[in-house]
Design a protein around this motif. Structure first.
Motif, PDB file in Angstrom:
ATOM      1  N   SER B  43       0.559  -2.533   2.717  1.00 39.72           N
ATOM      2  CA  SER B  43      -0.780  -2.460   3.292  1.00 39.72           C
ATOM      3  C   SER B  43      -0.923  -1.249   4.198  1.00 39.72           C
ATOM      4  CB  SER B  43      -1.039  -3.748   4.070  1.00 39.72           C
ATOM      5  OG  SER B  43      -2.168  -3.615   4.852  1.00 39.72           O
ATOM      6  N   TYR B  44       0.145  -0.941   4.952  1.00 41.13           N
ATOM      7  CA  TYR B  44       0.127   0.210   5.854  1.00 41.13           C
ATOM      8  C   TYR B  44       0.051   1.508   5.066  1.00 41.13           C
ATOM      9  CZ  TYR B  44       2.074   3.302   9.465  1.00 41.13           C
ATOM     10  OH  TYR B  44       2.313   4.296  10.363  1.00 41.13           O
ATOM     11  N   GLN B  45       0.843   1.566   3.974  1.00 45.81           N
ATOM     12  CA  GLN B  45       0.928   2.835   3.274  1.00 45.81           C
ATOM     13  C   GLN B  45      -0.352   3.136   2.507  1.00 45.81           C
ATOM     14  OE1 GLN B  45       4.572   3.189   1.442  1.00 45.81           O
ATOM     15  NE2 GLN B  45       4.337   5.312   0.878  1.00 45.81           N
ATOM     16  N   GLN B  47      -3.303   1.721   3.149  1.00 39.58           N
ATOM     17  CA  GLN B  47      -4.466   1.481   3.999  1.00 39.58           C
ATOM     18  C   GLN B  47      -5.427   0.483   3.371  1.00 39.58           C
ATOM     19  OE1 GLN B  47      -5.407   2.370   7.180  1.00 39.58           O
ATOM     20  NE2 GLN B  47      -3.226   2.732   7.210  1.00 39.58           N
TER      21      GLN B  47
END
Lengths: 171, 93, 339
Positions: B43-45, B47
């Motif tokens: 999810s972080y990578q 976005q």
């Protein structure tokens, strides 16, 4: 730079506590290491700008589920000393060696598949998802993923009723 | 992602090697946490908030499973007075 | 460089020191207030009007012998009081004491940090505080503390559910989880939230009493129940830590209630222009006065009400408070949609 250092420190803590959970002989100590593990995972989530999830992790996992485990451990240990040593025909080192081999295989797949590409932390931390984390998740949860949300609540209700019935002394 | 794979393997090793059933359940929780870390990293990578939403559901399911599982252990313990899975053999009740 | 590391550090040290001194003097305040309610004077010998009493108490507890029970688990025995004190102290990191203040040519906001999940952080840290009590009872390796600690922690986790439900309806009214934004939304609405959500205020107050193991819900640690509850085997400095942690928890609940319901650092009617004379009193002074009023009500309740029995307590938490809290959430939702 500070981000990378924090990541390695937290990862070391997570893996260290996990190893201690799996290897300690005393059950209560194992539960405590599990709590520390969950707190370290929550710190990792904060680093990855998932603040809402970090708070939920501490609230539900570390604050609720592990308390449940602690209760059961204490109720079970009230009459019994801690666990004896393992049976002689079991060879723990073989298990750990096999786990290490599978880990090496997974790692090789990940690295060759290009999943190790670094991202720019500065843009990630100032992005919309990071700064308005709660609102974005709330929007997703109530619009696109509404049905899983309802199903999860039914699941929790059923689990609650089931646990209460299982724990009753006379039906 | 390497971190979550390593955590996963530690959890699996714990499930297979310990005989204390409560520690087995805790290793299952470790596995679920490893999956969550993976979801959040993606999810972080990318976005994309979907990873975090799914991780919330995983936490909810883990909570439900822990509650019911511990209820089963307590019920079992009242009958057989042991938490050692080698002795929990229903076929030889 | 200075801004990101030095200023928060100064703020943290200041808040920690202030809290610890406040906690120590709470001991004296409690004894005085209960004494005055009972038409007597309380501690008067040590110093003028008993002001130096906490110092005498601290010296006595530090000089006591440090006993660890014979087959207790040493690490856990030592860690349990710490695990109760630390969550109470770190909650202060997100409580806003006032708006920005202009000092040394910089605008310094009067809170240590503003996390955008501030309220959720406070609730999750409170749920970690349960561990200290469970472990304290278990590490004493003796039956009475173990049973008392299991009871106390069951009480704590039951009321945690009720308090969290109450806070959900408050979050809906305020529109944000961040503590600073909650105070600002009270400013925008022109009314303290206690007038908008009176039911939630009462529920939060009762839940707060139960969460901090305070009378009338203090059966877990009262001297007449189970020979002293979960801190029977603790003596000296460790007992002092448990004791002080309870007061620190009380201060935390008061401060949180002030921020959520009484408008934090706002004067009574912040939007009304002709009452601006009240702004002459600095905002952090308002905050302290409101927190102090809350603490006074805590002590007042202890001096007045009898203790609940364990089953009555659990019945209250599960069968009364939780349905009311859920109904509150539903009603708040309906009102928000219609207006």
């Amino acid at each position: 730079m500070g981000n990378a250092i924090a990541f390695y420190v937290i990862s070391a803590l997570i893996l260290g506590f996990a190893m201690l959970v799996v290897t300690t002989k005393n059950t209560v100590h194992a539960v405590l290491f599990l709590v520390l593990n969950f707190l370290a995972v929550a710190a990792l989530y904060v680093l990855l700008t998932a603040q809402f999830l970090a708070a939920i992790q501490v609230l539900v996992y570390a604050g609720g589920i592990v308390v449940l485990y602690l209760f059961v451990v204490m109720l079970v240990n009230l009459k019994r000393p801690p666990e004896d040593h393992s049976a002689p025909q079991r060879r723990p080192w073989l298990g750990f060696a096999l786990a290490g081999v599978v880990l090496a295989q997974l790692g090789a797949i990940l690295v060759w598949g290009g999943a190790g590409d670094p991202v720019d932390p500065h843009t990630m931390q100032n992005s919309d998802l990071a700064l308005n984390n709660v609102e974005r998740i709330g929007m997703l949860l109530y619009t696109d993923y509404f049905i899983p949300f309802e199903v999860a609540s039914m699941l929790l209700l059923v689990a609650m009723v089931g646990a209460i019935i299982l724990a009753k002394r006379e039906l | 992602m390497l971190l979550s794979a390593a955590l996963f393997m530690i959890g699996v090793a714990g499930v297979l090697l310990r005989r204390n059933i409560i520690v087995i359940f805790m290793s299952i929780e470790l596995i679920l946490n490893a999956v969550n870390i993976n979801l959040v990293a993606f999810s972080y990578q990318l976005q994309n908030g979907v990873g975090q939403v799914f991780a919330i559901f995983v936490i909810a399911v883990a909570a439900a499973e822990a509650a019911v599982g511990l209820g089963i252990i307590l019920a079992f313990y009242r009958n057989k007075e042991t938490i050692n899975i080698d002795e929990m053999n229903l076929m030889r009740w | 460089m200075i801004d990101t590391y030095f200023i928060p550090l100064v703020k943290i040290l200041f808040v920690l020191n202030a809290t610890l001194i406040a906690v120590t003097y709470m001991v004296l305040l409690e004894r005085k207030v209960i004494a005055w309610v009972q038409v007597r004077l309380g501690p008067m010998r040590v110093g003028p009007y008993g002001i130096l009493q906490p110092i005498a108490d601290a010296v006595k507890l530090i000089l006591k012998e440090d006993i660890t029970p014979a087959r207790a688990d040493k690490w856990v025995f030592t860690a349990a009081p710490i695990l109760v004190m630390v969550p109470a102290l770190i909650t202060f990191a997100v409580i806003p004491f006032g708006p920005s203040v202009h000092l040394f040519g910089r605008d310094i906001p009067l809170y240590i940090t503003d996390v955008n999940v501030g309220l959720l952080y406070i609730v999750s840290v409170a749920s970690i505080g349960v561990y200290g009590i469970i472990l304290g009872g278990w590490a004493s390796n003796s039956k009475f503390p173990l049973l008392a600690s299991l009871r106390a922690s069951a009480q704590l986790i039951s009321y945690e559910v009720a308090v969290t439900m109450t806070l959900v309806s408050l979050i809906m009214t305020a529109g944000s989880l961040s503590m600073v934004k909650i105070v600002e939304s009270q400013f925008n609405a022109g009314l303290w939230f206690i007038f908008v959500q009176p039911v939630a205020f009462v529920l939060f107050f009762i839940g707060g009493l139960a969460e901090t193991n305070r009378a009338p819900f203090d059966m877990a640690e009262a001297e007449q129940e189970l020979t002293g509850g979960f801190h029977t085997e603790y003596s000296g400095m460790r007992f002092a830590l448990f004791f002080l942690a309870e007061y620190a928890n009380m201060i935390v609940v008061s401060a949180v209630a002030t921020t959520l319901f009484l408008g934090g650092w706002l004067a009574p009617f912040p939007n009304v222009a002709w009452l601006n004379v009240l702004e002459l009193i600095p905002s952090w002074m308002w905050f302290l006065m409101k927190t102090f009023a809350f603490l006074y009500v805590f002590l007042w309740v202890r001096a007045t009400l009898p203790r609940y029995r364990y089953d009555q307590l659990m019945r209250l938490g599960w069968k009364v408070l939780i349905p009311i809290a859920i109904a509150n959430v539903v009603v708040t939702g309906i009102v928000k949609v219609l207006f």
